[in-house]
Design a protein around this motif. Structure first.
Motif, PDB file in Angstrom:
ATOM      1  N   TRP A 120      82.275  44.010  24.376  1.00  0.00           N
ATOM      2  CA  TRP A 120      80.836  44.088  24.616  1.00  0.00           C
ATOM      3  C   TRP A 120      80.131  42.834  24.098  1.00  0.00           C
ATOM      4  N   ALA A 121      80.534  42.344  22.935  1.00  0.00           N
ATOM      5  CA  ALA A 121      79.901  41.156  22.360  1.00  0.00           C
ATOM      6  C   ALA A 121      80.139  39.928  23.240  1.00  0.00           C
ATOM      7  N   VAL A 122      81.343  39.779  23.763  1.00  0.00           N
ATOM      8  CA  VAL A 122      81.626  38.649  24.649  1.00  0.00           C
ATOM      9  C   VAL A 122      80.815  38.775  25.933  1.00  0.00           C
ATOM     10  N   SER A 123      80.705  39.983  26.481  1.00  0.00           N
ATOM     11  CA  SER A 123      79.897  40.192  27.688  1.00  0.00           C
ATOM     12  C   SER A 123      78.425  39.875  27.436  1.00  0.00           C
ATOM     13  N   ALA A 124      77.918  40.276  26.295  1.00  0.00           N
ATOM     14  CA  ALA A 124      76.522  39.991  25.953  1.00  0.00           C
ATOM     15  C   ALA A 124      76.303  38.493  25.798  1.00  0.00           C
ATOM     16  N   TYR A 125      77.263  37.794  25.220  1.00  0.00           N
ATOM     17  CA  TYR A 125      77.136  36.345  25.042  1.00  0.00           C
ATOM     18  C   TYR A 125      77.182  35.624  26.384  1.00  0.00           C
ATOM     19  N   ILE A 126      78.005  36.115  27.301  1.00  0.00           N
ATOM     20  CA  ILE A 126      78.033  35.549  28.654  1.00  0.00           C
ATOM     21  C   ILE A 126      76.667  35.718  29.309  1.00  0.00           C
ATOM     22  N   LEU A 127      76.068  36.879  29.140  1.00  0.00           N
ATOM     23  CA  LEU A 127      74.736  37.119  29.696  1.00  0.00           C
ATOM     24  C   LEU A 127      73.708  36.174  29.080  1.00  0.00           C
ATOM     25  N   LEU A 128      73.796  35.920  27.780  1.00  0.00           N
ATOM     26  CA  LEU A 128      72.886  34.971  27.138  1.00  0.00           C
ATOM     27  C   LEU A 128      73.054  33.560  27.704  1.00  0.00           C
TER      28      LEU A 128
ATOM     29  N   VAL B  73      85.707  30.194  30.008  1.00  0.00           N
ATOM     30  CA  VAL B  73      86.464  30.317  28.759  1.00  0.00           C
ATOM     31  C   VAL B  73      86.257  31.696  28.136  1.00  0.00           C
ATOM     32  N   LEU B  74      85.019  32.170  28.116  1.00  0.00           N
ATOM     33  CA  LEU B  74      84.754  33.494  27.535  1.00  0.00           C
ATOM     34  C   LEU B  74      85.376  34.614  28.367  1.00  0.00           C
ATOM     35  N   THR B  75      85.430  34.434  29.679  1.00  0.00           N
ATOM     36  CA  THR B  75      86.096  35.425  30.525  1.00  0.00           C
ATOM     37  C   THR B  75      87.588  35.457  30.227  1.00  0.00           C
TER      38      THR B  75
END
Length: 93
Positions: free
Chosen positions: A14-22, A73-75
């Motif tokens: 969830w944190a990685v997904s939220a950071y991608i959204l940011l 990279v985050l994905t």
């Protein structure tokens, strides 16, 4: 213990997904005049710019593709977390 590990993986995902959204919101702010100077833009900039600095080398002329590479990279990190979760729970179960 298994529940805690599962929860940890879900929170990290969830944190990685939220950071991608940011990062996406930060990139879209470049389309708005004064978007980065607004209070909202400054807050997002403080959160996202330190990570995006690693990808400043990816540009073609005036176009910067750093956010795109950062999202890729985050994905990949998310896929790695999912694979690690499956490996751990494959061994336990």
């Amino acid at each position: 213990m298994i529940q805690f590990i599962l929860l940890l993986f879900k929170v990290l995902n969830w944190a990685v997904s939220a950071y991608i959204l940011l990062i996406v919101v930060y990139a879209l702010l470049s389309w708005l005049p004064g978007g980065y100077q607004s209070k909202f833009g400054q807050i997002i900039g403080r959160l996202v710019e330190p990570f995006l600095r690693y990808f400043e080398f990816v540009s073609v002329g005036p176009l910067g593709f750093g956010p795109v590479v950062a999202i890729i990279v985050l994905t990949l990190v998310q896929y790695g977390l999912s694979a690690l979760e499956q490996m751990i729970f494959g061994l336990i179960l």
